[in-house]
Enzyme design. Structure first.
Site, PDB file in Angstrom:
ATOM      1  N   SER A   4       0.823  -1.213   0.000  1.00 15.55           N
ATOM      2  CA  SER A   4       0.000   0.000   0.000  1.00 15.55           C
ATOM      3  C   SER A   4       0.860   1.266   0.000  1.00 15.55           C
ATOM      4  CB  SER A   4      -0.921   0.002   1.212  1.00 15.55           C
ATOM      5  OG  SER A   4      -0.141  -0.091   2.388  1.00 15.55           O
ATOM      6  N   CYS A   5       1.998   1.248  -0.697  1.00 12.75           N
ATOM      7  CA  CYS A   5       2.856   2.441  -0.796  1.00 12.75           C
ATOM      8  C   CYS A   5       2.010   3.590  -1.339  1.00 12.75           C
ATOM      9  CB  CYS A   5       4.021   2.178  -1.741  1.00 12.75           C
ATOM     10  SG  CYS A   5       5.147   0.916  -1.125  1.00 12.75           S
TER      11      CYS A   5
END
Lengths: 93, 194
Positions: free
Chosen positions: B100-101
């Site tokens: 989930s960067c």
């Protein structure tokens, strides 16, 4: 920086996660696939070492462009642009 | 909401970090405050500025972190910000297929769907279908570029400035831009009738 912008590369078809615990930032769908270097992004500590609190080597990070048609037979046409560390890239002739 | 056990564990870890000199309680509080304050409004401001000022646009595209710092956004200790320029011929869509960067410094916390396995799997494989499900129809001549955020950069989209917005000031332009536009699932629009 060891690879020039425009170089053709292949992503190493390695699967370290099969040997034991591993933290890999190279997505499965790119292993063994061909792409092109479009930008050098700088040097960063190797996340594969950092994740285990080992001394982390600094490695060159590149933006590599792939064509979706080279990744999946049923893919919609698109560019796929991904950050990949240099120890996963093999320069093609 | 944290349970009593989680609260105890958190307190113990924070105290240990402070004891060993890694990070102080006030540094943690400062970081939490910065993260809580960050929201897509910051990203929208960067976009509005870039639409109005060609020199700022150039800086934003060349070095997103420097551009963000120049308008007072705290970028110290956060991953470098990369900005992807949309044009009438090229549309960017950001995803992190691994996890989930997300460019939290300029967009705040990621929306729940950004972290969902469905979005992460579909964005790389059928981006146009994903855009369609958001009501985003792009001309078939517009090339789609999916940016899979896998490492140390965090990526934000610089959308195309909507037609008919010539007279608008920075605040009015920023109000046209939302979270989805900065990820690339939607594009900003302007209703001339307004």
């Amino acid at each position: 920086m060891t690879l020039d912008v425009g170089s053709r590369v292949r992503v190493d078809d390695r699967w370290p996660e099969r040997q034991g615990p591993a933290h890999i930032r190279t997505p499965h769908y790119l292993r063994g696939r061909r792409g092109k270097i479009v930008r050098y992004l700088g040097e960063f500590a190797d996340p594969e070492q950092l994740a285990f609190n080992r001394p982390a080597q600094r490695r060159a990070l590149y933006h590599v462009m792939f064509a979706s048609a080279d990744l999946w037979v049923d893919a919609e046409p698109a560019d796929i642009l991904v950050e990949i560390f240099d120890h996963w890239l093999v320069e093609e002739a | 909401m944290q349970s009593f056990e989680e609260e105890r564990l958190l307190t113990a870890v924070v105290e240990l970090l402070a004891e060993k000199g890694h990070v102080s309680a006030s540094e943690i509080a400062e970081r939490i405050a910065i993260t809580d304050e960050a929201s897509p409004r910051l990203g929208a401001r960067l976009v509005a500025k870039a639409w109005l000022d060609p020199a700022f646009r150039q800086l934003l595209l060349a070095d997103g972190s420097k551009a963000a710092e120049s308008i007072g956004i705290m970028m110290r200790g956060v991953p470098p910000l990369g900005v992807l320029e949309n044009t009438s011929d090229l549309h960017h869509l950001v995803v992190c297929t691994l996890c989930s960067c997300y460019p939290r410094a300029v967009l705040g916390y990621p929306p729940f769907w950004f972290k969902s396995p469905a979005y992460r799997a579909r964005a790389v494989r059928e981006p146009r279908a994903v855009l369609k499900s958001w009501g985003t129809a792009l001309p078939s001549t517009t090339r789609i570029r999916v940016v899979d955020s896998t490492a140390d950069y965090r990526w934000m989209v610089l959308p195309v400035r909507p037609a008919g917005t010539d007279g608008l000031n920075e605040d009015a332009l920023a109000a046209l831009v939302d979270e989805g536009d900065l990820i690339g699932v939607t594009i900003p629009s302007f209703d001339v009738a307004n």
